[in-house]
Design a protein around this motif. Sequence first.
Motif, PDB file in Angstrom:
ATOM      1  N   MET A 336       0.814  -1.218   0.000  1.00 26.48           N
ATOM      2  CA  MET A 336       0.000   0.000   0.000  1.00 26.48           C
ATOM      3  C   MET A 336       0.850   1.271   0.000  1.00 26.48           C
ATOM      4  N   ARG A 337       2.129   1.161   0.333  1.00 21.33           N
ATOM      5  CA  ARG A 337       2.950   2.366   0.489  1.00 21.33           C
ATOM      6  C   ARG A 337       3.527   2.885  -0.825  1.00 21.33           C
ATOM      7  N   VAL A 338       3.393   2.149  -1.901  1.00 23.34           N
ATOM      8  CA  VAL A 338       3.965   2.575  -3.181  1.00 23.34           C
ATOM      9  C   VAL A 338       2.843   2.984  -4.123  1.00 23.34           C
ATOM     10  N   GLN A 339       2.911   4.197  -4.649  1.00 18.96           N
ATOM     11  CA  GLN A 339       1.927   4.639  -5.624  1.00 18.96           C
ATOM     12  C   GLN A 339       2.082   3.812  -6.904  1.00 18.96           C
ATOM     13  N   PRO A 340       1.006   3.234  -7.433  1.00 20.59           N
ATOM     14  CA  PRO A 340       1.142   2.406  -8.641  1.00 20.59           C
ATOM     15  C   PRO A 340       1.863   3.109  -9.783  1.00 20.59           C
ATOM     16  N   ARG A 341       1.552   4.395 -10.015  1.00 14.98           N
ATOM     17  CA  ARG A 341       2.187   5.104 -11.128  1.00 14.98           C
ATOM     18  C   ARG A 341       3.690   5.250 -10.931  1.00 14.98           C
ATOM     19  N   ALA A 342       4.135   5.143  -9.680  1.00 13.92           N
ATOM     20  CA  ALA A 342       5.567   5.272  -9.422  1.00 13.92           C
ATOM     21  C   ALA A 342       6.355   4.159 -10.100  1.00 13.92           C
ATOM     22  N   LEU A 343       5.713   3.018 -10.344  1.00 17.59           N
ATOM     23  CA  LEU A 343       6.427   1.911 -10.963  1.00 17.59           C
ATOM     24  C   LEU A 343       6.879   2.252 -12.382  1.00 17.59           C
ATOM     25  N   SER A 344       6.195   3.180 -13.036  1.00 18.12           N
ATOM     26  CA  SER A 344       6.608   3.578 -14.388  1.00 18.12           C
ATOM     27  C   SER A 344       8.053   4.049 -14.397  1.00 18.12           C
ATOM     28  N   ASP A 345       8.466   4.709 -13.320  1.00 18.39           N
ATOM     29  CA  ASP A 345       9.821   5.241 -13.268  1.00 18.39           C
ATOM     30  C   ASP A 345      10.869   4.136 -13.186  1.00 18.39           C
ATOM     31  N   LEU A 346      10.459   2.949 -12.744  1.00 18.73           N
ATOM     32  CA  LEU A 346      11.407   1.855 -12.600  1.00 18.73           C
ATOM     33  C   LEU A 346      11.543   1.038 -13.879  1.00 18.73           C
ATOM     34  N   LEU A 347      10.551   1.146 -14.764  1.00 17.93           N
ATOM     35  CA  LEU A 347      10.525   0.291 -15.949  1.00 17.93           C
ATOM     36  C   LEU A 347      11.393   0.831 -17.067  1.00 17.93           C
ATOM     37  N   HIS A 348      11.704   2.109 -17.025  1.00 15.18           N
ATOM     38  CA  HIS A 348      12.385   2.763 -18.140  1.00 15.18           C
ATOM     39  C   HIS A 348      13.576   3.566 -17.637  1.00 15.18           C
ATOM     40  N   HIS A 349      14.406   3.986 -18.584  1.00 16.85           N
ATOM     41  CA  HIS A 349      15.390   5.007 -18.252  1.00 16.85           C
ATOM     42  C   HIS A 349      14.639   6.272 -17.816  1.00 16.85           C
ATOM     43  N   GLN A 350      15.225   6.988 -16.873  1.00 18.94           N
ATOM     44  CA  GLN A 350      14.651   8.243 -16.392  1.00 18.94           C
ATOM     45  C   GLN A 350      15.728   9.313 -16.400  1.00 18.94           C
ATOM     46  N   VAL A 351      15.315  10.556 -16.646  1.00 13.03           N
ATOM     47  CA  VAL A 351      16.266  11.670 -16.521  1.00 13.03           C
ATOM     48  C   VAL A 351      16.639  11.813 -15.048  1.00 13.03           C
ATOM     49  N   ASP A 352      17.922  11.845 -14.777  1.00 12.39           N
ATOM     50  CA  ASP A 352      18.402  11.955 -13.398  1.00 12.39           C
ATOM     51  C   ASP A 352      17.914  13.283 -12.803  1.00 12.39           C
ATOM     52  N   PRO A 353      17.143  13.232 -11.706  1.00 15.07           N
ATOM     53  CA  PRO A 353      16.606  14.486 -11.131  1.00 15.07           C
ATOM     54  C   PRO A 353      17.698  15.417 -10.617  1.00 15.07           C
ATOM     55  N   ARG A 354      18.902  14.892 -10.416  1.00 15.63           N
ATOM     56  CA  ARG A 354      19.997  15.730  -9.906  1.00 15.63           C
ATOM     57  C   ARG A 354      20.724  16.473 -11.018  1.00 15.63           C
ATOM     58  N   ALA A 355      20.418  16.116 -12.291  1.00 16.35           N
ATOM     59  CA  ALA A 355      21.154  16.688 -13.424  1.00 16.35           C
ATOM     60  C   ALA A 355      20.465  17.962 -13.916  1.00 16.35           C
ATOM     61  N   PRO A 356      21.217  18.886 -14.544  1.00 17.47           N
ATOM     62  CA  PRO A 356      20.603  20.104 -15.113  1.00 17.47           C
ATOM     63  C   PRO A 356      19.728  19.765 -16.314  1.00 17.47           C
ATOM     64  N   ARG A 357      18.734  20.614 -16.573  1.00 21.23           N
ATOM     65  CA  ARG A 357      17.807  20.396 -17.682  1.00 21.23           C
ATOM     66  C   ARG A 357      17.751  21.645 -18.552  1.00 21.23           C
ATOM     67  N   ASP A 358      17.891  21.466 -19.869  1.00 17.49           N
ATOM     68  CA  ASP A 358      17.758  22.566 -20.825  1.00 17.49           C
ATOM     69  C   ASP A 358      16.410  22.399 -21.514  1.00 17.49           C
ATOM     70  N   LEU A 359      15.378  23.026 -20.938  1.00 19.33           N
ATOM     71  CA  LEU A 359      14.001  22.817 -21.378  1.00 19.33           C
ATOM     72  C   LEU A 359      13.713  23.523 -22.697  1.00 19.33           C
ATOM     73  N   ILE A 360      13.121  22.767 -23.641  1.00 17.30           N
ATOM     74  CA  ILE A 360      12.681  23.336 -24.920  1.00 17.30           C
ATOM     75  C   ILE A 360      11.197  23.674 -24.844  1.00 17.30           C
ATOM     76  N   THR A 361      10.397  22.684 -24.467  1.00 18.32           N
ATOM     77  CA  THR A 361       8.952  22.884 -24.372  1.00 18.32           C
ATOM     78  C   THR A 361       8.362  21.755 -23.559  1.00 18.32           C
ATOM     79  N   ARG A 362       7.064  21.838 -23.309  1.00 16.93           N
ATOM     80  CA  ARG A 362       6.346  20.790 -22.573  1.00 16.93           C
ATOM     81  C   ARG A 362       5.138  20.321 -23.369  1.00 16.93           C
TER      82      ARG A 362
END
Length: 854
Positions: A336-362
């Motif tokens: 119960m302690r893990v949000q189901p959508r959180a598992l998406s982050d484990l299935l794929h490569h993810q952008v490291d939250p500690r790294a800088p981001r050069d945003l183009i658009t959303r």
Amino acid sequence: MDQPRDTSSVIEITPSAPVTTADHGWRAKCLQRLIRMDLPVPRSFAISAAAVRGIASGRMLARGDLDRLIAAAGGLVGVRPSALNPEWGGPGTVLNVGINAACHARLAQRLGVDAADALYRGFVQSYAIHVARLDPDMFSEPDATLADALAAYRDETDEDFPQDPARQLAEVLRSMARAWDGPSARLLRQAKGAPADASLGLVVQDMALALGPGVTGSGTIQFIDSVTGAPGITGRFQGQTQGRAMLADAVTLYLTRDPRGPSLEETAPGVFADLVRFGVAARERLREEMQIEFVVADSELSIIDATRVQRSSRAAVRIAVALGRDGIIPTDEAVMRVQPRALSDLLHHQVDPRAPRDLITRGMAASPGAATGRIVFTAAAAQAAAARGEPCVLVRRETVPEDIRGMHASVAVLTERGGMTSHAAVIARGLGLPCIVGASGISIDARARTLTAGARSFREGEEITIDGTSGEVLAGAAAMLEPALDDAFNQLLEWADAACTIAVRANADTPEDARTARMFAAQGIGLCRTEHMFFDEKRLPAMREMIFADRPEDRRLALDRLLPMQRDDFTTLFQIMDGLPVTIRLFDPPLHEFLPHDREGMRELAETLDLPLSDVVRRVDALSEFNPMLGMRGVRLGIVIPEIYEMQARAIFEAAVAAGRKGEGVVAEIMIPLVSAMREVELVRHQIEGVAASVRQETRTRFDYRLGVMVETPRAALRAGDIAEHCAFLSFGTNDLTQMTYGLSRDDAGRFMGSYVAQGVYAEDPFHILDQEGVGELILTGVKRARARKPGITLSVCGEHGGNPESIAFCLHAGVDYVSCSPFRVPIARLAGAQESIRALRAAQACEGLKAGS
């Protein structure tokens, strides 16, 4: 200040004090637990949420209460927010309340002038900005002296800085209470899931001073990494620093021994050992990984606070599993302690939250994960890049079925248009590709091969990163985290499966999809869309020949070329699934999707088929429809051109025989799409029964199969009782069912859906979260009528909602046997199904308990 008070408004936090989370907030209750553990917590008081509401409306605490709160040795306190839920935030902490000229003189004698000046100056600056609401620029000068700060306050307010500690405390309490009730704070809380009337308690705590002689300072410590969840001591310790107050000789120490510099472990080993011991105790007693805030004063340790460690999705899984394995929490609670959508982050490569981001658009985060590749604008360019071994990102205004090969060749997809259930989003989720749709901030010039976002322009071949988890398009290559399909991930899902009462299958069209489904422990294939198999460049010519054939026998000749290819497709799927059920949907899309629509494409087709160009143009025009999604597709096509379904049925049965001979016990499930009338099912069933008899006779092999219907029209849901009599299962295709119920195009709805949700027309995007009031009512009606007519019928949901946690909860309570979703959403569905099953069990147990008690 002298108004009467409720005697329970202010409570000293002791082990037996009547402190509750509901009345006093999470921080007050957490401090009480720390005190019960005999941790060295400074004297602390809880002010109830009711009292805070009174303060906000002008009813201040009595003078006696204020004096009692601030009467500690040294006369200094800190005030912290204590909301019901720590995620809701609150006004900023205010430290060193109560300092004045007399206190400053005493501190100067005990700690030295520099330390006393730093404490007083820090409080004046904090009070001016957060309580008196003065210009922050006037009080943020790092080189300002105490005299400068006091003079600036006098200049801005035309009065001296308040010297009465009780008045200071009263103003701090009033400021924090009113800040919580402000409109911007309320909106921010609601964005975090807090109710509009969420309450706030306050905690007043004696100050443990972090300025002075010896090993003195403040810090935090935790025992896991917030990003990875790996065990390890992290945090910080800054000597001679307390809030805004800092001495010139302030120094940052590492917590543990480190070759880069001195550490708290070396400088004060006893303090460090106590912190480790307290951390272990907090984990066991509070049943959570905690970050401990502490102060050291001349090597004497005080525990100021403990908060739940902030964590990434992968850390959340690792922490929950570790707590479950260590017996600190039950396995059901770990689930119960893990949000189901959180598992998406484990299935794929993810952008490291500690790294800088050069945003183009959303845009809309349509399929999770992250990938970096070179921009391409066509499916052909994507295939060419893949042949060269170059990762590429397919950028389109919107994708069409012909783009499927280009999507297979890409590492990510970006579209200017579309919504959560557009073609690009659905296919990308199935393939596990990061995808962003509806990125309206970009402009694509296919002829010039450029992508423009604001003032920035990118040409084909330039590198970008697609973060399908956040919906951000980034320039260049971003630093990545690897997928985390580790032991903790598998353990969590094993515990989830043990609790789950609804089955989870996968939507899988290709062998790669099926292998992914098996990897994620899907309980079969709930939807195999066969039309994607026909877009292959080796099959498309035969498909087009069939479309241009005028006689049934000519159509059969063309389909005969496709038969062995389809048979191989199905045989491979059956073998991969190894006896698990495989539900194959018969051909669904309108035929025009397989034909070119530009002049050059028609000319090439005419040459290939050796037909006059005028014949090709006429046939393309004849097959075009005003609204093809509501035209001749699905079962309508199968009845008008029965040779297509006959070929597919034969391929399925022959594949079942072939797979069965190799040991897999296969029971093929054939699903008829877009049904709206019982007679349609009767006609197709008769066709398929004839093909089955023929294959049995030819192969001299007995085999079983199950015939079912995909419920995608409102009429099919309403007539589910009649339809159920002629089939073994019904599967609600919620993508088209939502589209037809609302009269909305799922590919175009993204253009205005954001505005509709923002203005409350729809609570959520109905293509993203199942509309329980409308579409859900049709499903409930269909389930009830089908079960009433045929109690043993299998019922399922196989639209994209089958992977949505909120929608899965509805499906479980509706009595659906299983849900089917994209392979990469199977783990999410397994966890969501388990959590809803646990909630249902707990509710049933609570109900039984009430009955027993009565």
